[in-house]
Design an enzyme around this catalytic site. Structure first.
Site, short mmCIF file in Angstrom:
data_model
loop_
_atom_site.label_atom_id
_atom_site.label_comp_id
_atom_site.label_asym_id
_atom_site.label_seq_id
_atom_site.Cartn_x
_atom_site.Cartn_y
_atom_site.Cartn_z
N VAL A 120 0.84 -1.22 0.00
CA VAL A 120 0.00 0.00 0.00
C VAL A 120 0.87 1.26 0.00
O VAL A 120 0.36 2.37 0.14
CB VAL A 120 -0.95 0.01 1.23
CG1 VAL A 120 -1.90 -1.19 1.18
CG2 VAL A 120 -0.18 0.03 2.54
N HIS A 136 -4.49 -4.24 -2.41
CA HIS A 136 -4.85 -3.89 -1.03
C HIS A 136 -4.97 -2.38 -0.85
O HIS A 136 -4.99 -1.89 0.28
CB HIS A 136 -3.82 -4.48 -0.05
CG HIS A 136 -3.88 -5.97 -0.01
ND1 HIS A 136 -2.83 -6.74 0.44
CD2 HIS A 136 -4.84 -6.85 -0.40
CE1 HIS A 136 -3.15 -8.04 0.34
NE2 HIS A 136 -4.36 -8.11 -0.18
N CYS A 144 -14.45 6.24 -0.67
CA CYS A 144 -15.80 6.25 -0.12
C CYS A 144 -16.38 4.84 -0.13
O CYS A 144 -16.35 4.14 -1.16
CB CYS A 144 -16.70 7.17 -0.96
SG CYS A 144 -18.43 7.05 -0.47
N GLY A 205 8.78 -11.27 -2.97
CA GLY A 205 8.66 -10.75 -1.61
C GLY A 205 7.31 -10.93 -0.97
O GLY A 205 6.82 -10.04 -0.28
N THR A 206 6.68 -12.10 -1.21
CA THR A 206 5.42 -12.36 -0.52
C THR A 206 5.44 -13.74 0.12
O THR A 206 5.97 -14.69 -0.45
CB THR A 206 4.20 -12.22 -1.46
OG1 THR A 206 2.99 -12.42 -0.70
CG2 THR A 206 4.24 -13.19 -2.62
N SER A 207 4.86 -13.81 1.31
CA SER A 207 4.82 -15.10 2.03
C SER A 207 3.69 -15.97 1.49
O SER A 207 3.57 -17.14 1.82
CB SER A 207 4.60 -14.85 3.53
OG SER A 207 3.34 -14.20 3.72
N GLU A 233 13.84 -16.32 1.55
CA GLU A 233 13.36 -17.51 2.27
C GLU A 233 12.43 -18.32 1.37
O GLU A 233 11.87 -17.79 0.40
CB GLU A 233 12.54 -17.08 3.50
CG GLU A 233 13.15 -16.00 4.37
CD GLU A 233 14.30 -16.53 5.22
OE1 GLU A 233 15.19 -15.76 5.60
OE2 GLU A 233 14.32 -17.76 5.45
N ALA A 249 15.24 -8.97 -3.15
CA ALA A 249 14.70 -8.39 -4.39
C ALA A 249 15.62 -7.30 -4.95
O ALA A 249 15.81 -7.22 -6.18
CB ALA A 249 13.33 -7.79 -4.09
#
Ligand code: APR
Length: 268
Positions: A120, A136, A144, A205-207, A233, A249
């Site tokens: 975000v 997200h 709104c 870079g995301t689990s 990881e 990254a």
């Protein structure tokens, strides 16, 4: 134990997959912004690791009393020692890092057609990526609940709590999607369309802990796409990817961009 030679080979394989792809996209997570000083959520120093993950009832709590939610939010944003303060402080200071720059270059080279980001922080767009889907939301915007109208938070004086939409009279919230809040339909449809079109996905870079984003690599793979993961990881998605590049990254993505630069300049 992979050697640097193995890693080089894997890097070149990744570059070949992306260069040969008809329609390559990326899915990014908090790990891409770690090198910009923004904490991840679930790593050893992750925000949720430190403070606990927000409840899936967060959006319901907001909906039941938006005024109380806004009062607490504005307090948290200015009081150290809570995840809202820590994230806001880090994002306010953050600059895009070489990973963001490499992804913007891969779009410029015509390699990456779209980026779906769970982040975000707005750093992809700040670094020049144009086709960015913020699944997200974006913490620099308000939205709104009634009509979906989005506007920059900067320059909007939050006087009444909750803020009320001038367009429809609905309640205004942060654009960031809360736990328990449906992803705005138009954004979700656009993400799914990109996933269905892709024949290669760069997963950075995301689990893979949060749906619907965590389903996208699996959907892409079912559609025949090659999935490349960039992460220091292994994750719950690693077993499903075709190629896992173990690294940061900010190191791996520029290396991929460097190896594709000459290729693309030959074609021009
Ligand atoms: N380069 C690449 N990956 C990294 C780096 C780095 N320098 N540093 C950490 N990572 C990896 C971690 O190994 C981990 O797999 O980034 C991942 C971060 O995982 P999470 O903290 O779970 O973040 P993310 O997957 O984006 O979370 C998804 O959860 O709470 C929600 O809305 C929030 O969008 C977020 C969603």
């Amino acid at each position: 134990m992979s050697t640097s030679c193995d890693f080089e080979k894997a890097l070149l394989t990744a570059a070949d997959i992306l260069a040969d792809a008809r329609y390559a996209i990326a899915l990014t997570g908090a790990g891409l912004s770690v090198e910009s000083g923004i904490p991840s959520f679930r790593g050893p120093d992750g925000l949720w690791t430190r403070y606990g993950q927000p409840s899936n009832l967060s959006y319901r709590v907001f909906s039941q009393d938006p005024q109380a939610w806004w009062e607490q939010r504005l307090r948290d944003e200015s009081t150290p020692g809570n995840p809202t303060y820590d994230l806001k402080d880090a994002v306010d200071r953050a600059m895009p890092n070489p990973g963001h720059a490499a992804m913007a270059e891969l779009e410029e080279l015509g390699i990456l057609r779209a980026v779906i980001t769970q982040n975000v922080d707005g750093l992809h767009t700040r670094e020049g990526s144009k086709s960015v889907l913020e699944i997200h939301g974006n913490r620099n915007y308000l939205r709104c609940v009634g009509c979906g109208h989005r506007q920059p938070r900067d320059g909007y004086a939050i006087t009444d709590l909750p803020p009320i939409c001038n367009e429809c009279g609905g309640v205004i919230k942060l654009d960031t999607v809360m736990f328990g809040e449906p992803i705005p339909r138009a954004t979700l449809d656009a993400c799914i369309e990109e996933v269905q079109k892709c024949d290669a996905m760069l997963l950075v870079g995301t689990s893979g802990a949060v749906n619907p984003a965590a389903q996208f690599p699996l959907m892409a793979r079912e559609g025949g796409a090659q999935i490349i993961e960039v992460n220091p990881e292994s994750t719950q998605l690693t077993a499903s990817v075709h190629l896992a590049l173990t690294g940061q990254a900010g190191d791996v993505l520029p290396a991929i961009a460097r190896s594709l630069r000459p290729l693309k300049s030959e074609e021009d």
